[in-house]
Design a protein around this motif. Sequence first.
Motif, PDB file in Angstrom:
ATOM      1  N   ASP A 121     -17.192  -1.592  -9.216  1.00  0.00           N
ATOM      2  CA  ASP A 121     -15.882  -1.188  -9.748  1.00  0.00           C
ATOM      3  C   ASP A 121     -16.037  -0.265 -10.964  1.00  0.00           C
ATOM      4  O   ASP A 121     -15.298   0.707 -11.120  1.00  0.00           O
ATOM      5  CB  ASP A 121     -15.062  -2.414 -10.166  1.00  0.00           C
ATOM      6  CG  ASP A 121     -14.730  -3.324  -8.994  1.00  0.00           C
ATOM      7  OD1 ASP A 121     -14.559  -2.795  -7.879  1.00  0.00           O
ATOM      8  OD2 ASP A 121     -14.650  -4.547  -9.196  1.00  0.00           O
ATOM      9  N   ARG A 137      -9.069  -6.566   0.439  1.00  0.00           N
ATOM     10  CA  ARG A 137      -9.871  -5.983  -0.631  1.00  0.00           C
ATOM     11  C   ARG A 137      -9.259  -6.276  -1.986  1.00  0.00           C
ATOM     12  O   ARG A 137      -8.077  -6.547  -2.100  1.00  0.00           O
ATOM     13  CB  ARG A 137     -10.080  -4.470  -0.441  1.00  0.00           C
ATOM     14  CG  ARG A 137      -8.830  -3.662  -0.216  1.00  0.00           C
ATOM     15  CD  ARG A 137      -8.923  -2.957   1.156  1.00  0.00           C
ATOM     16  NE  ARG A 137      -8.039  -1.794   1.242  1.00  0.00           N
ATOM     17  CZ  ARG A 137      -6.720  -1.877   1.466  1.00  0.00           C
ATOM     18  NH1 ARG A 137      -6.121  -3.062   1.577  1.00  0.00           N
ATOM     19  NH2 ARG A 137      -6.003  -0.784   1.541  1.00  0.00           N
ATOM     20  N   GLU A 190     -10.757  -1.472  -5.358  1.00  0.00           N
ATOM     21  CA  GLU A 190     -11.080  -0.823  -4.083  1.00  0.00           C
ATOM     22  C   GLU A 190      -9.796  -0.382  -3.379  1.00  0.00           C
ATOM     23  O   GLU A 190      -9.692   0.729  -2.849  1.00  0.00           O
ATOM     24  CB  GLU A 190     -11.856  -1.820  -3.218  1.00  0.00           C
ATOM     25  CG  GLU A 190     -12.399  -1.219  -1.939  1.00  0.00           C
ATOM     26  CD  GLU A 190     -13.074  -2.271  -1.063  1.00  0.00           C
ATOM     27  OE1 GLU A 190     -13.142  -3.451  -1.481  1.00  0.00           O
ATOM     28  OE2 GLU A 190     -13.516  -1.898   0.035  1.00  0.00           O
ATOM     29  N   LEU A 191      -8.790  -1.272  -3.422  1.00  0.00           N
ATOM     30  CA  LEU A 191      -7.505  -0.978  -2.782  1.00  0.00           C
ATOM     31  C   LEU A 191      -6.856   0.267  -3.408  1.00  0.00           C
ATOM     32  O   LEU A 191      -6.381   1.159  -2.698  1.00  0.00           O
ATOM     33  CB  LEU A 191      -6.611  -2.209  -2.931  1.00  0.00           C
ATOM     34  CG  LEU A 191      -5.293  -2.273  -2.171  1.00  0.00           C
ATOM     35  CD1 LEU A 191      -4.885  -3.725  -1.970  1.00  0.00           C
ATOM     36  CD2 LEU A 191      -4.187  -1.530  -2.874  1.00  0.00           C
ATOM     37  N   ARG A 203     -16.737   2.994  -9.738  1.00  0.00           N
ATOM     38  CA  ARG A 203     -15.508   3.544  -9.165  1.00  0.00           C
ATOM     39  C   ARG A 203     -14.616   4.121 -10.275  1.00  0.00           C
ATOM     40  O   ARG A 203     -14.104   5.226 -10.164  1.00  0.00           O
ATOM     41  CB  ARG A 203     -14.757   2.386  -8.479  1.00  0.00           C
ATOM     42  CG  ARG A 203     -14.068   2.708  -7.192  1.00  0.00           C
ATOM     43  CD  ARG A 203     -13.203   1.538  -6.736  1.00  0.00           C
ATOM     44  NE  ARG A 203     -13.911   0.299  -6.433  1.00  0.00           N
ATOM     45  CZ  ARG A 203     -14.503   0.019  -5.264  1.00  0.00           C
ATOM     46  NH1 ARG A 203     -14.479   0.905  -4.288  1.00  0.00           N
ATOM     47  NH2 ARG A 203     -15.097  -1.130  -5.059  1.00  0.00           N
ATOM     48  N   ASP A 212       0.817  -1.220   0.000  1.00  0.00           N
ATOM     49  CA  ASP A 212       0.000   0.000   0.000  1.00  0.00           C
ATOM     50  C   ASP A 212       0.848   1.267   0.000  1.00  0.00           C
ATOM     51  O   ASP A 212       0.545   2.220  -0.715  1.00  0.00           O
ATOM     52  CB  ASP A 212      -0.914   0.028   1.241  1.00  0.00           C
ATOM     53  CG  ASP A 212      -2.078  -0.940   1.113  1.00  0.00           C
ATOM     54  OD1 ASP A 212      -2.097  -1.722   0.136  1.00  0.00           O
ATOM     55  OD2 ASP A 212      -2.961  -0.918   1.990  1.00  0.00           O
ATOM     56  N   GLU A 247      -8.264   2.677  -5.011  1.00  0.00           N
ATOM     57  CA  GLU A 247      -9.018   3.892  -4.665  1.00  0.00           C
ATOM     58  C   GLU A 247      -8.655   4.336  -3.251  1.00  0.00           C
ATOM     59  O   GLU A 247      -8.378   5.513  -3.013  1.00  0.00           O
ATOM     60  CB  GLU A 247     -10.527   3.629  -4.768  1.00  0.00           C
ATOM     61  CG  GLU A 247     -11.361   4.884  -4.497  1.00  0.00           C
ATOM     62  CD  GLU A 247     -12.856   4.628  -4.570  1.00  0.00           C
ATOM     63  OE1 GLU A 247     -13.326   3.602  -4.024  1.00  0.00           O
ATOM     64  OE2 GLU A 247     -13.558   5.473  -5.166  1.00  0.00           O
ATOM     65  N   GLU A 248      -8.586   3.369  -2.333  1.00  0.00           N
ATOM     66  CA  GLU A 248      -8.327   3.705  -0.924  1.00  0.00           C
ATOM     67  C   GLU A 248      -6.951   4.318  -0.695  1.00  0.00           C
ATOM     68  O   GLU A 248      -6.801   5.218   0.128  1.00  0.00           O
ATOM     69  CB  GLU A 248      -8.487   2.454  -0.048  1.00  0.00           C
ATOM     70  CG  GLU A 248      -9.929   2.210   0.329  1.00  0.00           C
ATOM     71  CD  GLU A 248     -10.068   1.042   1.285  1.00  0.00           C
ATOM     72  OE1 GLU A 248     -11.165   0.484   1.303  1.00  0.00           O
ATOM     73  OE2 GLU A 248      -9.083   0.689   1.986  1.00  0.00           O
ATOM     74  N   VAL A 249      -5.938   3.843  -1.424  1.00  0.00           N
ATOM     75  CA  VAL A 249      -4.589   4.389  -1.208  1.00  0.00           C
ATOM     76  C   VAL A 249      -4.386   5.712  -1.953  1.00  0.00           C
ATOM     77  O   VAL A 249      -3.322   6.323  -1.858  1.00  0.00           O
ATOM     78  CB  VAL A 249      -3.457   3.401  -1.604  1.00  0.00           C
ATOM     79  CG1 VAL A 249      -3.547   2.125  -0.788  1.00  0.00           C
ATOM     80  CG2 VAL A 249      -3.482   3.098  -3.097  1.00  0.00           C
ATOM     81  N   GLY A 250      -5.399   6.133  -2.719  1.00  0.00           N
ATOM     82  CA  GLY A 250      -5.327   7.445  -3.377  1.00  0.00           C
ATOM     83  C   GLY A 250      -4.789   7.416  -4.790  1.00  0.00           C
ATOM     84  O   GLY A 250      -4.607   8.462  -5.411  1.00  0.00           O
TER      85      GLY A 250
END
Length: 440
Positions: free
Chosen positions: A261, A233, A237-238, A264, A196, A240-243
Motif C-alpha cells: 500500500d 479487496r 487497492e480498491l 501504491r 465502486d 487504485e482500481e476504480v481510478g
Amino acid sequence: VAAATVRLVGEAVVTLDEADRVLCPGALDLNGDRIVWVGPPEEAPAGDVETRRVGGLLMPGLVNAHGHTPMTLLRGAGDGLPLERWLHDVVFPREAQLAAEDVYWGMLLGAAEQLTSGVTTTAEMYFFAGALAEAASEAGIRCALAPAIIDRPDGPPEARWPAFLADAEAVHKAHDGEDGRLRVDLGPHSAYLLPDEALAAVAESARRLGATVQIHVAETAAEEAGLEARRGRRAPELLEEVGLFEARVLAAHSVWLDDVDLDRYARHDVAVAHCPQSNGKLGSGIARVPAMLAAGLRVGLGTDGPASNDSLDLWGELRLAPTLARASATDAGALGTLEALRLATSSGAAALGLATGRLAAGHLADVVRLDLEDSRLGPALDPGDLVAHVVWSASSRLVTDVWVGGRQVVVDRRCTTVDVAGARAEVRARARRLRDAAAS
Ligand SMILES: [Zn+2]
C-alpha cells in the motif's frame, strides 16, 4: 497613506523554510496576502515599510490536514465506542437531524477555536458545505473544504451518492477560490460507505474540475476486513482500481497500510493526513508515519472531528505523532523533532497542496506569534532549542496573535472575527436539539 509592506520583527522566527532557519531576532515582510522577504532585521531591504516590533516567537500558522469542525455540535458524544458503533449509533443519527444553520454555527465556533490555537489552515469534510464555506470565510480561516459525499442505499434520491456529488460540484462552482482563502475539494467519505461506481464518478469529476479529493482510508482493521469480505479487496487497492488515485488525493488516517500500500501511495503521490489523537481515542491503531516519510509521502497532521478528539488543538497531534512513533518503534530517533514540526506546518501544507506552512518569500502570510516570556519556551541556549520547545513543551495557550493571508484575526489571544460567546450559546442550544431529536 499606509505602507503596502508590513514588517513584523520578532525576538525569534522559526521559519520552516528550505534551510529550516531559526532567526534570533528575525523579521518578515508581508505584502497583500504574501510573505515577500524573511531574514535578520539588519539585512532587511530599505523602502516604504511599516515596521511592527511585535517581539515573541513568530512561526508559520499550523495546518490541520483533516477535520470535520462543525462536529463541535457533537463534541464528546459516544465516548468509549469503537468507530463502527460510534458512527452508526451516535454520530449518523444526530447528523441526520442537521440543518445548514447548525453547520454554520458549529464551523464558526470551531474556526475561532482553531484560530486562537494557532491553526491558520484547515481541511474540512462535511455536509452543508455552502454554510461551512460561509462560516470559514467570516472567521477568516484558510480552508480546503470537501463537501461530504455519502450514499444511503435505502434512502430517497436526495440521500443517494449522485445527489451528493451534484451538490459538491455546485459548491465547487460557487465557492472555489473565494477570498483567496477557500478551496473546494471533493469529499467521498470512504470506500466502505460508497459503491465502486460512485468512487469512479468522483474520480472523473475531480479530473474535470481539477479538484483535490479528501477521503478516509484504512482507518480501522475491522473496516478493512469488512471490505475484503464484501468486495474482495481492501481500500487502497480498491481505490487504485476504480481510478480514484489518478486524482490528487489526501487520504485521512491510512492506519492499516502494508508495504504494498505504501508503494501504491508513493506511485500515485497520495498524501496522508495522520490523526493520532482520533485514532487513539477510537482505538483504531497507530499509522506508520516513519515508513510513510521514508517512502517519500507528503504527510500532514489532522485533528479529525471534535467528536473523536475532542479538541481542535493541533498542538496535541504535534506532540502525539512523534511520541507514538517513538514509543511503538522503541526508538527515540523514529520521528525527529523538526520532522514532527514539519508535519504540522510545511509538510501538512504540501499534503494539501497549498503555499502555506513556511515563513519564506512567496508563501502565504499565515503567521502565528507565541509568547516567548512563557517559561515553557525556555531556556533556549541555542536557536535550535526553540524548535524542541515548540514541539515538546509549547501549547495553544502560548498563541497570542495570528495572521491569515496578512490579515490579523487573533489579537492578544482574542479572535476578532467571531463573537465567540454568541457562537457558544448557539452551538449549545443546537447540540441539545440534535441529541434530543436523535433519541426520540
Ligand atoms: Zn474524519
